[in-house]
Design a protein around this motif. Sequence first.
Motif, PDB file in Angstrom:
ATOM      1  N   VAL B 230     -13.307 -51.039  -5.415  1.00  0.00           N
ATOM      2  CA  VAL B 230     -12.093 -51.383  -4.442  1.00  0.00           C
ATOM      3  C   VAL B 230     -11.026 -49.881  -4.583  1.00  0.00           C
ATOM      4  CG1 VAL B 230     -10.485 -52.425  -3.253  1.00  0.00           C
ATOM      5  CG2 VAL B 230     -12.261 -53.543  -4.540  1.00  0.00           C
ATOM      6  N   ILE B 231     -11.313 -49.087  -3.448  1.00  0.00           N
ATOM      7  CA  ILE B 231     -10.144 -48.158  -3.632  1.00  0.00           C
ATOM      8  C   ILE B 231      -8.988 -48.147  -2.501  1.00  0.00           C
ATOM      9  CG2 ILE B 231     -12.059 -46.356  -4.234  1.00  0.00           C
ATOM     10  CD1 ILE B 231     -12.313 -45.208  -1.407  1.00  0.00           C
ATOM     11  N   ARG B 232      -7.825 -47.550  -2.911  1.00  0.00           N
ATOM     12  CA  ARG B 232      -6.615 -47.612  -1.939  1.00  0.00           C
ATOM     13  C   ARG B 232      -5.806 -46.428  -2.131  1.00  0.00           C
ATOM     14  NH1 ARG B 232      -3.171 -52.145  -5.311  1.00  0.00           N
ATOM     15  NH2 ARG B 232      -2.601 -50.536  -7.274  1.00  0.00           N
ATOM     16  N   ARG B 233      -4.817 -46.234  -1.443  1.00  0.00           N
ATOM     17  CA  ARG B 233      -3.866 -45.152  -1.724  1.00  0.00           C
ATOM     18  C   ARG B 233      -2.830 -45.562  -2.910  1.00  0.00           C
ATOM     19  NH1 ARG B 233      -2.722 -41.306   2.774  1.00  0.00           N
ATOM     20  NH2 ARG B 233      -0.302 -41.227   1.732  1.00  0.00           N
ATOM     21  N   LYS B 234      -2.556 -44.590  -3.646  1.00  0.00           N
ATOM     22  CA  LYS B 234      -1.637 -44.980  -4.735  1.00  0.00           C
ATOM     23  C   LYS B 234      -0.415 -45.910  -4.047  1.00  0.00           C
ATOM     24  CE  LYS B 234      -2.543 -40.949  -7.545  1.00  0.00           C
ATOM     25  NZ  LYS B 234      -1.985 -39.545  -7.192  1.00  0.00           N
ATOM     26  N   GLU B 235      -0.023 -46.787  -4.699  1.00  0.00           N
ATOM     27  CA  GLU B 235       1.152 -47.659  -4.128  1.00  0.00           C
ATOM     28  C   GLU B 235       1.071 -48.601  -3.102  1.00  0.00           C
ATOM     29  OE1 GLU B 235       3.084 -47.254  -6.775  1.00  0.00           O
ATOM     30  OE2 GLU B 235       2.601 -45.160  -7.404  1.00  0.00           O
ATOM     31  N   THR B 236      -0.091 -48.388  -2.724  1.00  0.00           N
ATOM     32  CA  THR B 236      -0.372 -49.531  -1.497  1.00  0.00           C
ATOM     33  C   THR B 236      -0.568 -50.772  -1.889  1.00  0.00           C
ATOM     34  OG1 THR B 236      -1.764 -47.984  -0.034  1.00  0.00           O
ATOM     35  CG2 THR B 236      -2.354 -50.195   0.200  1.00  0.00           C
ATOM     36  N   THR B 237       0.317 -51.544  -1.138  1.00  0.00           N
ATOM     37  CA  THR B 237       0.244 -53.117  -1.595  1.00  0.00           C
ATOM     38  C   THR B 237       0.160 -53.896  -0.242  1.00  0.00           C
ATOM     39  OG1 THR B 237       2.451 -53.183  -1.081  1.00  0.00           O
ATOM     40  CG2 THR B 237       2.120 -52.844  -3.463  1.00  0.00           C
ATOM     41  N   GLU B 238      -0.212 -53.302   0.927  1.00  0.00           N
ATOM     42  CA  GLU B 238      -0.398 -53.819   1.908  1.00  0.00           C
ATOM     43  C   GLU B 238      -1.633 -55.030   1.833  1.00  0.00           C
ATOM     44  OE1 GLU B 238      -1.541 -52.580   6.541  1.00  0.00           O
ATOM     45  OE2 GLU B 238      -1.071 -51.111   4.994  1.00  0.00           O
ATOM     46  N   GLY B 239      -1.246 -56.157   2.434  1.00  0.00           N
ATOM     47  CA  GLY B 239      -2.242 -57.382   2.404  1.00  0.00           C
ATOM     48  C   GLY B 239      -2.595 -57.883   0.926  1.00  0.00           C
ATOM     49  N   GLY B 240      -1.759 -57.324  -0.127  1.00  0.00           N
ATOM     50  CA  GLY B 240      -1.631 -58.166  -1.305  1.00  0.00           C
ATOM     51  C   GLY B 240      -3.029 -58.082  -1.975  1.00  0.00           C
ATOM     52  N   TYR B 241      -3.883 -57.109  -2.145  1.00  0.00           N
ATOM     53  CA  TYR B 241      -5.142 -57.224  -2.844  1.00  0.00           C
ATOM     54  C   TYR B 241      -4.686 -56.485  -4.292  1.00  0.00           C
ATOM     55  CZ  TYR B 241      -9.303 -56.428  -4.845  1.00  0.00           C
ATOM     56  OH  TYR B 241     -10.725 -56.356  -5.789  1.00  0.00           O
ATOM     57  N   PRO B 242      -5.049 -56.988  -5.581  1.00  0.00           N
ATOM     58  CA  PRO B 242      -5.943 -58.269  -5.619  1.00  0.00           C
ATOM     59  C   PRO B 242      -4.932 -59.324  -5.464  1.00  0.00           C
ATOM     60  CG  PRO B 242      -5.541 -57.154  -7.711  1.00  0.00           C
ATOM     61  CD  PRO B 242      -5.017 -56.209  -6.589  1.00  0.00           C
ATOM     62  N   PRO B 243      -5.276 -60.674  -4.948  1.00  0.00           N
ATOM     63  CA  PRO B 243      -4.687 -61.639  -5.281  1.00  0.00           C
ATOM     64  C   PRO B 243      -3.745 -62.011  -6.491  1.00  0.00           C
ATOM     65  CG  PRO B 243      -6.832 -62.109  -4.844  1.00  0.00           C
ATOM     66  CD  PRO B 243      -6.778 -61.045  -4.886  1.00  0.00           C
ATOM     67  N   PRO B 244      -2.638 -62.490  -6.615  1.00  0.00           N
ATOM     68  CA  PRO B 244      -1.907 -62.738  -7.683  1.00  0.00           C
ATOM     69  C   PRO B 244      -2.721 -63.876  -8.526  1.00  0.00           C
ATOM     70  CG  PRO B 244      -0.597 -63.201  -5.825  1.00  0.00           C
ATOM     71  CD  PRO B 244      -1.864 -62.784  -5.226  1.00  0.00           C
ATOM     72  N   GLU B 245      -3.107 -64.889  -8.091  1.00  0.00           N
ATOM     73  CA  GLU B 245      -3.683 -65.512  -8.739  1.00  0.00           C
ATOM     74  C   GLU B 245      -5.135 -65.519  -9.335  1.00  0.00           C
ATOM     75  OE1 GLU B 245      -5.087 -66.451  -4.404  1.00  0.00           O
ATOM     76  OE2 GLU B 245      -3.582 -65.520  -5.500  1.00  0.00           O
ATOM     77  N   GLU B 246      -5.739 -64.219  -8.931  1.00  0.00           N
ATOM     78  CA  GLU B 246      -6.765 -63.732  -9.449  1.00  0.00           C
ATOM     79  C   GLU B 246      -6.929 -64.030 -11.191  1.00  0.00           C
ATOM     80  OE1 GLU B 246      -9.071 -59.932  -9.131  1.00  0.00           O
ATOM     81  OE2 GLU B 246      -9.479 -61.056  -7.278  1.00  0.00           O
ATOM     82  N   GLU B 247      -8.013 -64.442 -11.428  1.00  0.00           N
ATOM     83  CA  GLU B 247      -8.127 -64.593 -13.040  1.00  0.00           C
ATOM     84  C   GLU B 247      -8.423 -63.381 -13.844  1.00  0.00           C
ATOM     85  OE1 GLU B 247     -10.466 -67.960 -14.465  1.00  0.00           O
ATOM     86  OE2 GLU B 247      -9.813 -69.573 -12.976  1.00  0.00           O
ATOM     87  N   GLY B 248      -8.094 -63.523 -15.123  1.00  0.00           N
ATOM     88  CA  GLY B 248      -8.437 -62.316 -15.809  1.00  0.00           C
ATOM     89  C   GLY B 248      -7.514 -61.315 -15.883  1.00  0.00           C
ATOM     90  N   LYS B 249      -7.059 -60.923 -17.309  1.00  0.00           N
ATOM     91  CA  LYS B 249      -5.957 -60.014 -17.520  1.00  0.00           C
ATOM     92  C   LYS B 249      -6.538 -58.855 -18.272  1.00  0.00           C
ATOM     93  CE  LYS B 249      -2.608 -62.748 -15.760  1.00  0.00           C
ATOM     94  NZ  LYS B 249      -1.689 -62.086 -14.540  1.00  0.00           N
ATOM     95  N   ARG B 250      -7.683 -58.845 -18.459  1.00  0.00           N
ATOM     96  CA  ARG B 250      -8.158 -57.673 -19.191  1.00  0.00           C
ATOM     97  C   ARG B 250      -8.494 -56.280 -18.231  1.00  0.00           C
ATOM     98  NH1 ARG B 250     -13.154 -58.346 -22.384  1.00  0.00           N
ATOM     99  NH2 ARG B 250     -13.749 -59.423 -20.507  1.00  0.00           N
ATOM    100  N   TYR B 251      -8.276 -55.180 -18.481  1.00  0.00           N
ATOM    101  CA  TYR B 251      -8.226 -54.064 -17.579  1.00  0.00           C
ATOM    102  C   TYR B 251      -9.117 -52.960 -17.959  1.00  0.00           C
ATOM    103  CZ  TYR B 251      -3.866 -55.805 -15.312  1.00  0.00           C
ATOM    104  OH  TYR B 251      -3.219 -56.577 -14.405  1.00  0.00           O
ATOM    105  N   LYS B 252      -9.652 -52.181 -16.844  1.00  0.00           N
ATOM    106  CA  LYS B 252     -10.483 -50.994 -17.386  1.00  0.00           C
ATOM    107  C   LYS B 252      -9.467 -50.002 -16.440  1.00  0.00           C
ATOM    108  CE  LYS B 252     -15.124 -53.010 -17.095  1.00  0.00           C
ATOM    109  NZ  LYS B 252     -16.150 -53.161 -15.974  1.00  0.00           N
ATOM    110  N   SER B 253     -10.077 -48.801 -16.858  1.00  0.00           N
ATOM    111  CA  SER B 253      -9.130 -47.419 -16.286  1.00  0.00           C
ATOM    112  C   SER B 253     -10.385 -46.237 -16.196  1.00  0.00           C
ATOM    113  CB  SER B 253      -8.083 -46.924 -17.007  1.00  0.00           C
ATOM    114  OG  SER B 253      -6.955 -48.052 -17.436  1.00  0.00           O
ATOM    115  N   LEU B 254     -10.115 -45.579 -15.218  1.00  0.00           N
ATOM    116  CA  LEU B 254     -10.778 -44.372 -14.930  1.00  0.00           C
ATOM    117  C   LEU B 254     -10.183 -43.103 -15.089  1.00  0.00           C
ATOM    118  CD1 LEU B 254     -13.796 -43.461 -14.138  1.00  0.00           C
ATOM    119  CD2 LEU B 254     -12.952 -43.840 -11.809  1.00  0.00           C
ATOM    120  N   VAL B 255     -10.529 -42.126 -15.751  1.00  0.00           N
ATOM    121  CA  VAL B 255      -9.998 -40.669 -15.649  1.00  0.00           C
ATOM    122  C   VAL B 255     -11.169 -39.866 -15.372  1.00  0.00           C
ATOM    123  CG1 VAL B 255      -7.862 -41.132 -17.118  1.00  0.00           C
ATOM    124  CG2 VAL B 255      -9.932 -40.461 -17.987  1.00  0.00           C
TER     125      VAL B 255
END
Lengths: 338, 338
Positions: B230-255
């Motif tokens: 899922v891609i977005r513009r930096k800082e976009t929060t419109e519509g609130g994706y991902p939903p706050p209730e979404e499970e899982g707190k581990r992250y991945k990152s890309l450079v």
Amino acid sequence: MTTSSIASPDVDAEHEQNKTPVSFLGPFCTYSHQATLLAFPDTSKWVLEPTSTIKEVFDRVQSGAAPYGVVPFENSTHGVVTFTLDGLADRAGEYPDICVCGEIYLDVHHFLLGRRPPSSSPESEQRSSGRGGEENPKGVPLASLSHIRRVYSHPQAFGQTARFQAKYLQPLGIEFIDVSSTSRAAQLAAADPKGESAAIASELAGREAGLDVLARWVEDREDNTTRFFVIRRKETTEGGYPPPEEEGKRYKSLVSFTVPHRQPGALANVLDCFRRRELNLTSINSLPSLVAPFQYLFFVEFEGGREDDHEGRISGVLEDLEKVAERWRWLGSWRRKR
Amino acid sequence: MTTSSIASPDVDAEHEQNKTPVSFLGPFCTYSHQATLLAFPDTSKWVLEPTSTIKEVFDRVQSGAAPYGVVPFENSTHGVVTFTLDGLADRAGEYPDICVCGEIYLDVHHFLLGRRPPSSSPESEQRSSGRGGEENPKGVPLASLSHIRRVYSHPQAFGQTARFQAKYLQPLGIEFIDVSSTSRAAQLAAADPKGESAAIASELAGREAGLDVLARWVEDREDNTTRFFVIRRKETTEGGYPPPEEEGKRYKSLVSFTVPHRQPGALANVLDCFRRRELNLTSINSLPSLVAPFQYLFFVEFEGGREDDHEGRISGVLEDLEKVAERWRWLGSWRRKR
């Protein structure tokens, strides 16, 4: 390169039997065909056999049906050709004997080919007859394109002509249709009786199909180069490729390997082997290993070859690989062309 | 997932204006569409907008026309999707604000879809109605295929079904035709009045096109999974994706980064940064940098994110990157799903 050497030869089958087969991704008049002719130009010695897939080239070389094969490996704009990486990865164990024994660089120029609009003035009319040069500017339409409804091409060629598409084709609402080769694209455009279809393909493919040049050199970058690999079975010397008189004594080599799963730094450990031996990497690629989803098989290409390993750096790095890689495979070395 | 949620909605345009657009590679009923529905299931909140190319998804997200976009990134059998890597590489500087904010895993099952032969006995006849299970074996033809002359599919789907093709289709001399999506493949097969055309596509695409299932689950591997970003513009929060209730707190990152040209060990130096911080790499990819032919832009994905960087390992590795990479770019972090 002359047209007569390109066309599918109408030859005496018995005569052909004395020649050595070279398998390449067909049909005739593709960029792959042009590259194959660069490496195997002597038509009295080699018979060039088109296949319909890259996998078939690997199949025919592994089986010995063709001692040599030519496959596209990467393009300077659009990146690696996954189907070729797939063959070299050999994840199903079908190609245990295949190695790389040569490389070919082909400068690729794409043309927009189709029918000129019926209203175009005769003095501006130009057939794809090789006339060109100053009177035939690069990257801009040579005729109105408003009659064009669809453009056929191979996904790689579409990927290499994005700017031309965005500027001249997308505003017209033209449909883009992926097909299996640029030659086929030209044939499909030629088969449209309404003249509303065009193709992005080589000038040669347009000439063979009898199409007009609607724009020439439409690639995003002038230095649009595709690199091909010549593959063979290990130890094959049939036909004597590469010719001994060929210039250049510097080599490149290719290895594939996997690293221990989920060990932080495992890939860095392997690349360290090359750094310590001061072997410069010329490319790195990866494919899913298929051992588990999203684990990777890596390909590292580097400067140097077993043939000129006077300082023992190549044999040394292979000993190192044995220690830090999970498994690895030597995929050949060859005389570098660039 | 119900059929009604898939079909192109015939909706009141004014009502749609209150929804947040999500751009995805269309047409409807592709695997991309299914993946998009997994991440954006609430049709009262999101309006899913198909595009005809992956590049258009990037264009619409960069311009703000769609706050979110969904693009296929890699398949567990066939590897990375070059057009998506191309967008993330942003070598032409068109997408300065785009980052990755989510991932979606979709288990992909390919079907051979077409018309059953006229002579097939009624008791063996099965429509693609969702009936299946034990009576509908995987990976073997459910009817004679001798009437099939050609098979349409997307190159990725062909690449994921090579064994089925080699066993059941290639011996029949069937022609394989690349098209731009699996949905389009199903439509082309359905449009053949002679019933001699088939498609490799999703069951859903076959159902929409009214085709019969000729074989189900024809993919080479059972664990055939495609991962989407899922891609977005930096800082976009419109519509609130991902939903706050979404499970899982581990992250991945890309450079992404480039390394100094022709310096042996330059790539190893960069990967060392991750090894020293004990950050596990989850994928590495490369594309030509376009600064010079056959120099590379690298992509490294790793475990961890800026959002949970309690030990400062992420900020630390970015400081290290600044020293050893030629240039680099942060492409986002997101909650990992697998």
